[in-house]
Motif scaffolding. Structure first.
Motif, PDB file in Angstrom:
ATOM      1  N   ALA A  11     -54.858  35.464 155.342  1.00 52.17           N
ATOM      2  CA  ALA A  11     -53.559  35.848 155.903  1.00 52.17           C
ATOM      3  C   ALA A  11     -52.786  34.620 156.371  1.00 52.17           C
ATOM      4  O   ALA A  11     -51.567  34.529 156.187  1.00 52.17           O
ATOM      5  N   ALA A  12     -53.496  33.663 156.973  1.00 49.25           N
ATOM      6  CA  ALA A  12     -52.838  32.434 157.431  1.00 49.25           C
ATOM      7  C   ALA A  12     -52.318  31.626 156.240  1.00 49.25           C
ATOM      8  O   ALA A  12     -51.222  31.054 156.295  1.00 49.25           O
ATOM      9  N   ARG A  13     -53.101  31.579 155.160  1.00 45.86           N
ATOM     10  CA  ARG A  13     -52.653  30.847 153.972  1.00 45.86           C
ATOM     11  C   ARG A  13     -51.425  31.503 153.343  1.00 45.86           C
ATOM     12  O   ARG A  13     -50.477  30.820 152.927  1.00 45.86           O
ATOM     13  N   ILE A  14     -51.454  32.833 153.285  1.00 50.85           N
ATOM     14  CA  ILE A  14     -50.300  33.551 152.727  1.00 50.85           C
ATOM     15  C   ILE A  14     -49.065  33.301 153.583  1.00 50.85           C
ATOM     16  O   ILE A  14     -47.984  32.985 153.075  1.00 50.85           O
ATOM     17  N   CYS A 130     -43.424  30.952 145.515  1.00 45.50           N
ATOM     18  CA  CYS A 130     -44.210  31.265 146.719  1.00 45.50           C
ATOM     19  C   CYS A 130     -45.228  32.368 146.459  1.00 45.50           C
ATOM     20  O   CYS A 130     -46.382  32.289 146.910  1.00 45.50           O
ATOM     21  N   ILE A 131     -44.833  33.417 145.746  1.00 48.11           N
ATOM     22  CA  ILE A 131     -45.775  34.508 145.457  1.00 48.11           C
ATOM     23  C   ILE A 131     -46.954  33.985 144.639  1.00 48.11           C
ATOM     24  O   ILE A 131     -48.126  34.235 144.964  1.00 48.11           O
ATOM     25  N   THR A 132     -46.664  33.248 143.589  1.00 46.87           N
ATOM     26  CA  THR A 132     -47.737  32.754 142.716  1.00 46.87           C
ATOM     27  C   THR A 132     -48.572  31.691 143.417  1.00 46.87           C
ATOM     28  O   THR A 132     -49.795  31.624 143.221  1.00 46.87           O
ATOM     29  N   TRP A 133     -47.947  30.883 144.232  1.00 49.04           N
ATOM     30  CA  TRP A 133     -48.657  29.862 145.001  1.00 49.04           C
ATOM     31  C   TRP A 133     -49.667  30.527 145.940  1.00 49.04           C
ATOM     32  O   TRP A 133     -50.845  30.131 146.012  1.00 49.04           O
ATOM     33  N   ALA A 134     -49.212  31.563 146.647  1.00 50.48           N
ATOM     34  CA  ALA A 134     -50.099  32.256 147.587  1.00 50.48           C
ATOM     35  C   ALA A 134     -51.237  32.970 146.859  1.00 50.48           C
ATOM     36  O   ALA A 134     -52.395  32.944 147.307  1.00 50.48           O
ATOM     37  N   GLY A 136     -52.539  32.075 144.086  1.00 45.70           N
ATOM     38  CA  GLY A 136     -53.458  31.017 143.668  1.00 45.70           C
ATOM     39  C   GLY A 136     -54.358  30.540 144.796  1.00 45.70           C
ATOM     40  O   GLY A 136     -55.500  30.139 144.563  1.00 45.70           O
ATOM     41  N   LEU A 137     -53.872  30.601 146.035  1.00 44.95           N
ATOM     42  CA  LEU A 137     -54.660  30.150 147.181  1.00 44.95           C
ATOM     43  C   LEU A 137     -55.689  31.188 147.633  1.00 44.95           C
ATOM     44  O   LEU A 137     -56.785  30.825 148.080  1.00 44.95           O
ATOM     45  N   VAL A 138     -55.355  32.475 147.540  1.00 42.16           N
ATOM     46  CA  VAL A 138     -56.240  33.513 148.102  1.00 42.16           C
ATOM     47  C   VAL A 138     -56.870  34.412 147.058  1.00 42.16           C
ATOM     48  O   VAL A 138     -57.750  35.207 147.390  1.00 42.16           O
ATOM     49  N   GLY A 139     -56.428  34.328 145.795  1.00 43.10           N
ATOM     50  CA  GLY A 139     -57.028  35.130 144.741  1.00 43.10           C
ATOM     51  C   GLY A 139     -56.215  36.368 144.405  1.00 43.10           C
ATOM     52  O   GLY A 139     -55.498  36.913 145.254  1.00 43.10           O
ATOM     53  N   PRO A 140     -56.328  36.855 143.162  1.00 43.14           N
ATOM     54  CA  PRO A 140     -55.520  37.982 142.704  1.00 43.14           C
ATOM     55  C   PRO A 140     -55.835  39.300 143.401  1.00 43.14           C
ATOM     56  O   PRO A 140     -55.018  40.228 143.376  1.00 43.14           O
ATOM     57  N   ALA A 141     -57.004  39.420 144.031  1.00 38.11           N
ATOM     58  CA  ALA A 141     -57.329  40.661 144.747  1.00 38.11           C
ATOM     59  C   ALA A 141     -56.376  40.899 145.911  1.00 38.11           C
ATOM     60  O   ALA A 141     -56.252  42.031 146.398  1.00 38.11           O
ATOM     61  N   THR A 143     -53.096  40.453 145.766  1.00 41.98           N
ATOM     62  CA  THR A 143     -51.738  40.464 145.224  1.00 41.98           C
ATOM     63  C   THR A 143     -50.803  41.354 146.028  1.00 41.98           C
ATOM     64  O   THR A 143     -49.675  40.956 146.368  1.00 41.98           O
ATOM     65  N   ALA A 144     -51.229  42.579 146.349  1.00 38.26           N
ATOM     66  CA  ALA A 144     -50.360  43.486 147.105  1.00 38.26           C
ATOM     67  C   ALA A 144     -50.016  42.894 148.467  1.00 38.26           C
ATOM     68  O   ALA A 144     -48.871  42.991 148.933  1.00 38.26           O
ATOM     69  N   GLN A 145     -51.006  42.267 149.117  1.00 36.15           N
ATOM     70  CA  GLN A 145     -50.757  41.659 150.422  1.00 36.15           C
ATOM     71  C   GLN A 145     -49.780  40.497 150.301  1.00 36.15           C
ATOM     72  O   GLN A 145     -48.889  40.329 151.138  1.00 36.15           O
ATOM     73  N   VAL A 146     -49.949  39.685 149.253  1.00 36.31           N
ATOM     74  CA  VAL A 146     -49.042  38.558 149.048  1.00 36.31           C
ATOM     75  C   VAL A 146     -47.614  39.046 148.833  1.00 36.31           C
ATOM     76  O   VAL A 146     -46.659  38.539 149.450  1.00 36.31           O
ATOM     77  N   ILE A 147     -47.447  40.040 147.942  1.00 33.27           N
ATOM     78  CA  ILE A 147     -46.110  40.560 147.672  1.00 33.27           C
ATOM     79  C   ILE A 147     -45.496  41.146 148.941  1.00 33.27           C
ATOM     80  O   ILE A 147     -44.309  40.970 149.218  1.00 33.27           O
ATOM     81  N   SER A 148     -46.322  41.839 149.733  1.00 31.34           N
ATOM     82  CA  SER A 148     -45.819  42.431 150.969  1.00 31.34           C
ATOM     83  C   SER A 148     -45.409  41.367 151.970  1.00 31.34           C
ATOM     84  O   SER A 148     -44.337  41.448 152.584  1.00 31.34           O
TER      85      SER A 148
END
Length: 407
Positions: A11-14, A130-134, A136-141, A143-148
């Motif tokens: 979460a901090a990385r995102i 930013c979405i793709t960067w995040a 890449g840092l935390v993994g595709p699992a 994805t929903a959290q990153v987009i949110s």
């Protein structure tokens, strides 16, 4: 405990990555309520031109999505973000120039429209990166959290930027636009210097080129639902201040700074959007993307209809809040479905292709709704947006027949 620590670390990385989206969208929000009044009442152009001045940013974002996806997939997400922040500085300079040229209306309009083109390209590079960067840092699992998180940064930025822009403008639209431009450039410089210190991730495509139009076709059913649902945001972003003017809820040309003013309406939209994402984003994984979108569209339709019939400013503000809460989960709910249908090597292009539908919707809604407003008034635009959401609802009901219940 290790799982909890991992979630907090991710979460901090995102959050650290989508912070650059926040900077970009504060800059997008800053002139949002100022541009229509500056263009229409400040330098004397038609309301359709005022709508175009807002929407041109989204058309530029649309046109540059393919480029942004290509940069992300072949050069890396951080490079795309850095380019977006450089363009943000240029957009700020041009916005300030438009304010400074207010005594020469055609030159001011030219500088303003150019600034919108540059800002739209900046949005595309920064948001997709930013979405793709995040991811890449935390993994595709995640994805929903990153987009949110990225969406919270986006609309949170607008919620912060819009009233700040109005405060900077005050009763002096030209000088206010100059201040907005200077602040935008400062935010861009700050973001660029900070982004250079953050770790990069390898290109999601491993340096290989992708066929953007093929991906666009793959995500189109989900993008079409997003486009129809986005008209509500477009009409609020572009016309809420002029709607307030026409209703006589504040003196012409100066957005009310009271508790139920146009700036408050934009902020409430953004705050409701953020709260809905924070508290309900997990429903996407539990109930499925299409099911969540259907429920969200009902809420958005209710909000738009409430604005349409609003007898007083506080009712319009309530309608904006419902619209923001309803629109909040549409992008991630449909976005997860869209990204799942392409390979991981084309993730940046998939996000860019899916976002194209948002860009087209917002880009076309300004001038088209501006034409409608000339014949039927600004209140009618919120009814039009509700009908657009009803079409999105019908599309989602159709999509649900051919998709699993879980998104």
């Amino acid at each position: 405990m290790p799982e909890t620590v991992s979630r907090h670390r991710d979460a901090a990385r995102i959050a650290g990555t989508v912070f650059f989206t926040l900077l970009a969208y504060i800059s997008i929000g800053l002139p949002l309520a100022v541009i229509p009044t500056f263009t229409h009442l400040g330098i004397g152009f038609d309301v359709v031109i005022a709508g175009l001045a807002v929407s041109l940013q989204y058309l530029a974002t649309f046109a540059s999505r393919g480029l942004a996806g290509y940069i992300v997939d072949t050069r890396g997400a951080r490079r795309s973000v850095l380019l977006g922040l450089i363009l943000l500085v240029l957009a700020g300079i041009l916005t300030a120039a438009a304010g400074a040229l207010a005594t020469a209306p055609w030159l001011a309009l030219a500088a303003l429209l150019l600034s919108r083109l540059v800002l739209g390209t900046s949005e595309s590079c920064t948001g997709t990166g930013c979405i793709t960067w995040a991811i890449g840092l935390v993994g595709p699992a995640r994805t929903a959290q990153v987009i949110s998180f990225n969406g919270i940064a986006s609309y949170g930025g607008i919620a912060l930027g819009a009233p700040l822009g109005l405060a900077l403008a005050g009763g002096h639209l030209a000088r206010g636009l100059e201040s907005v431009g200077v602040l935008t450039a400062v935010l861009g410089v700050f973001g660029f210097l900070l982004a250079r210190t953050r770790p990069a991730v390898p290109p999601s495509g491993g340096g290989a080129s992708v066929r953007f139009w093929r991906i666009l076709r793959t995500v189109s059913p989900f993008g079409a639902a997003l486009a129809l649902a986005s008209v509500g945001f477009g009409v609020i972003a572009t016309f809420i201040t002029l709607f307030y003017d026409q209703q006589g809820w504040h003196r012409p040309g100066v957005a009310q700074s009271g508790p139920f003013g146009a700036g408050t309406a934009l902020s409430v939209f953004g705050i409701a959007f953020i709260l809905a994402r924070v508290f309900f984003v997990n429903q996407i994984g539990r109930r499925g993307g299409v099911t969540v979108t259907i429920a969200s569209l009902w809420v958005e339709i209710a909000g738009l209809l409430l604005i349409w019939v609003s007898p007083a400013p506080f009712v319009a503000v309530l309608g904006c809040g419902l619209t923001g809460a309803g629109f909040a989960l549409v992008f991630p709910a449909m976005g997860v479905l869209a990204v799942d249908r392409v390979g991981p090597g084309s993730r940046g292009s998939a996000i860019g292709a899916y976002s194209v539908f948002l860009d087209v919707s917002l880009g076309l809604s300004g001038p088209v709704l501006g034409v409608i407003s000339k014949g039927f008034g600004y209140a009618s635009l919120f009814l039009c947006a509700a009908l657009s959401n009803a079409l999105a609802l019908g599309l989602c009901l159709w999509l649900r027949r051919g998709l699993p219940q879980r998104g």
